[in-house]
Design a protein around this motif. Structure first.
Motif, mmCIF file in Angstrom:
data_model
loop_
_atom_site.group_PDB
_atom_site.id
_atom_site.type_symbol
_atom_site.label_atom_id
_atom_site.label_comp_id
_atom_site.label_asym_id
_atom_site.label_seq_id
_atom_site.Cartn_x
_atom_site.Cartn_y
_atom_site.Cartn_z
ATOM 1 N N GLN A 1 -2.890 40.266 13.074
ATOM 2 C CA GLN A 1 -2.811 39.031 12.293
ATOM 3 C C GLN A 1 -2.015 39.238 11.004
ATOM 4 O OE1 GLN A 1 -3.590 35.826 12.513
ATOM 5 N NE2 GLN A 1 -4.279 36.004 14.632
ATOM 6 N N TYR B 1 -9.969 35.974 9.200
ATOM 7 C CA TYR B 1 -9.972 37.406 9.488
ATOM 8 C C TYR B 1 -10.150 38.172 8.189
ATOM 9 C CZ TYR B 1 -8.049 35.975 14.006
ATOM 10 O OH TYR B 1 -7.854 35.400 15.215
ATOM 11 N N GLU C 1 -7.346 43.088 16.248
ATOM 12 C CA GLU C 1 -6.811 41.732 16.083
ATOM 13 C C GLU C 1 -6.440 41.440 14.637
ATOM 14 O OE1 GLU C 1 -8.316 38.116 17.944
ATOM 15 O OE2 GLU C 1 -9.645 39.391 19.150
ATOM 16 N N ILE C 2 -7.290 41.872 13.712
ATOM 17 C CA ILE C 2 -7.021 41.562 12.307
ATOM 18 C C ILE C 2 -5.742 42.237 11.824
ATOM 19 C CG2 ILE C 2 -8.409 43.489 11.416
ATOM 20 C CD1 ILE C 2 -9.305 41.585 9.172
#
Length: 646
Positions: A555, A54, A551-552
């Motif tokens: 994360q 990522y 999403e990153i």
């Protein structure tokens, strides 16, 4: 006879210009200097995210800055390189500058200059860009230093050539061609037979016949010039053409090069002439000068590693009489042209002549302060009347009496080259002190930070000064405004911040710092998203699944929880005001649960996570029921927060 040509015989007639040079830097030492900087856990977190594949521009920016502020310039350079390669169109000029600085610390000056050029192209009005382009009016700068000397002709000048004065007992040693009559039949080649010799004189004497030539061991039928006697009076260093066993020694181009030699005083006679070990038949070494402590010999040469036609070098002289390896003084001093005739005063000021630095014509005399064995201070033209439109050189100076001597081939002289005596009436200002003051505060609370460290870092990333803030969060310090400096504020638990100040006129400046809290200060109730500088976790309208662009960011939270096994968080999810209140409450709960489920699927234990939806009850803007807002404004309310529980 052409006076300019006479000078060209006794200065270095170097034919080969070496245009590549690099100076290696001891990075380990620099790293040790900055070990006290606050270490941010973000480095490990961002690395974990990158290792999982990522990557984003913001992530690389934050990671690069973390390395940069902790003086890990290799990792910073690697990170910024990736940032520029993948997101070069989406970043500001500051990252080119920091990348350039990191490369410089690694000794990669060529790449550093390329990045600085790009930075300059992006920031035409930035002071750093202006410095890089070198747009200062040098004539105005020279004028500021002019008028500080009263000069008069040397009593022992003749119609021939006198130059290269050096201090010896109560008088001087100097070079002249007076006894050979070279004025009428001087030939400007390196193999002429009648050249310069060394003479001594008691400058307090009124008897011109008191001028005497040094012994036959020193003076030969070739050039002898530019000398210096060691502080103990036991050794004489001087310059001579390459001459051995009665024969001229030439290089492959037929040129008789210059060499440095040392004579020893035995029973009042200079004898036992020895070549210095770094001489060569293929390049010249000449014009010796010693540091005040006698441990460093300075000289001019075009040896390999030179930037230009002649550079100034230094070499260590050990107590046993052996020598170290010559070192080029670097690009602050040396240019692609001629730098020659060094002299070091008792205050560690290096005076030298150059036609590469901005001057009035021919060779000018320049000065720079040597501090901590470094040669990176501003180079200053000493101004008129020492400098002129002709050649001015072999400058020497007594700091105690403020008196000295130099040579010039200016038109009003008696001979080809003449020595002039001078008195300095106004000291040359080599260090420009600029007062810097300000306050260090917490960026969020505006609370003053007592005991914060404020450092001055030079352009080589070396610390030159440090202080701490007082009980009111204030600091005061002084910087050298003849050079660029970083002023950097640090406080445990906060992310460092810095300001760059380029060369200036020295007017007082106020710099206030507002520091952001570091992740290490996170505690109960804090929003981990803010501490990790996450982008907002957004959801599409009427959706509760995590968007790809979010999403990153999630994360990063996962990486933080992996790093800190005791960390427990609560996911608070929110909606915008559109739709029924009851539906929005349900939707936000689904978004919280979706986020928690995603994190559990990535390996985070369920027991460490909670989730709660708040619907539209905690809007962050005016976009409540009945208020017209744009889609972008509504989007800001569709968010998730990560609140630390433990």
């Amino acid at each position: 006879m052409n006076k300019k040509n006479i000078l060209l015989v006794i200065v270095l007639a170097f034919l080969v210009t070496h245009t590549t040079w690099a100076q290696e830097k001891l990075l380990n030492r620099a790293n040790q200097r900055y070990q006290e900087y606050s270490f941010s856990p973000a480095i490990d977190i961002y690395k974990k995210v990158i290792d999982k594949g990522y990557v984003s521009a913001d992530l690389l920016k934050n990671l690069g800055n973390s390395y940069y502020f902790n003086a890990d310039y290799k990792e910073a350079a690697d990170t910024y390189k990736k940032l520029l390669a993948e997101y070069g169109n989406d970043i500001g000029p500051e990252y080119y500058f920091r990348y350039s600085q990191s490369l410089k610390s690694l000794g990669d000056y060529k790449a550093s200059k390329e990045m600085m050029s790009k930075f300059s192209g992006l920031t035409a009005d930035d002071v750093r860009a202006g410095f890089f382009k070198g747009e200062k009016d040098y004539l105005d700068e020279i004028k500021k230093n002019s008028g500080r000397y009263d000069i008069k002709s040397f009593d022992y000048n003749t119609v021939y050539s006198e130059f290269a004065p050096s201090y010896y007992k109560a008088g001087l040693i100097f070079s002249s061609d007076r006894d050979t009559g070279n004025l009428a039949r001087y030939r400007h080649t390196w193999n002429s037979k009648d050249f310069l010799d060394l003479y001594k004189v008691d400058t307090d004497s009124l008897d011109h016949n008191h001028v005497t030539k040094l012994g036959e061991d020193v003076n030969t039928r070739l050039h002898e010039s530019t000398s210096v006697v060691t502080s103990d009076g036991k050794h004489l260093y001087f310059t001579r053409n390459n001459f051995k066993d009665g024969k001229y020694i030439t290089d492959e181009n037929g040129i008789i090069r210059l060499k440095l030699l040392r004579a020893t005083l035995v029973d009042g006679v200079w004898t036992n002439i020895q070549e210095l070990p770094f001489n060569s038949d293929s390049y010249s070494t000449a014009h010796p000068a010693f540091s005040p402590d006698g441990r460093t010999l300075y000289f001019a040469s075009d040896m390999p590693g030179s930037l230009g036609q002649s550079d100034i070098f230094s070499v260590t002289v050990y107590a046993d009489g052996k020598y170290g390896t010559p070192k080029n003084l670097g690009s602050t001093i040396n240019t692609e042209a001629r730098e020659t005739f060094p002299f070091i005063s008792s205050d560690n000021v290096l005076y030298f002549s150059s036609d590469g630095h901005p001057g009035l014509g021919g060779l000018d005399v320049f000065a720079t302060k040597i501090e901590s064995g470094k040669y990176d201070r501003a180079v200053v033209n000493v101004g008129e009347p020492v400098n002129s439109k002709m050649d001015d050189f072999t400058f020497i100076f007594n700091e105690d009496t403020r008196e000295g001597y130099f040579a010039s081939n200016r038109d009003e002289g008696l001979g080809a080259d003449d020595i002039y005596a001078f008195v300095e009436t106004v000291p040359l200002k080599l260090v420009c002190d600029q007062a810097i003051s300000g306050t260090v505060r917490d960026k969020i609370t505006n609370e003053v930070l007592v005991g914060a460290t404020v450092k001055v870092i030079d352009e080589d990333n070396e610390e030159v000064y440090t202080t701490i803030t007082d009980s009111n969060g204030n600091y005061k310090l002084s910087i050298d405004c003849n050079r660029g400096n970083f002023v950097r504020a640090l406080m445990q638990g906060y992310v460092p911040s810095e300001e760059y100040l380029g060369k200036s006129e020295g007017k007082p400046n106020i710099i206030d710092f507002y520091l952001e809290r570091d992740q290490v200060t996170a505690g109960f109730g804090d929003d981990l998203a803010k501490l990790l500088q996450l982008s907002t976790i957004y959801f599409d309208f009427d959706k509760y699944d995590i968007r790809k662009d979010s999403e990153i960011e999630v994360q990063k939270v996962i990486a933080a929880m992996e790093k800190y096994p005791s960390l427990r968080i609560k996911v608070n999810s929110h909606t915008d005001s559109r739709g029924k209140d009851s539906y929005n409450l349900w939707l936000s709960q689904k978004r919280a649960e979706s986020t928690v489920t995603y994190m559990i699927s990535k390996g985070i234990a369920e027991s460490r996570l909670k989730g709660e939806g708040f619907g539209e009850t905690k809007l962050i803007n005016k976009c409540e029921n009945g208020v017209h807002c744009s889609a972008k404004e509504h989007e800001k309310n569709r968010r998730s927060e990560f609140i630390i529980l433990e």
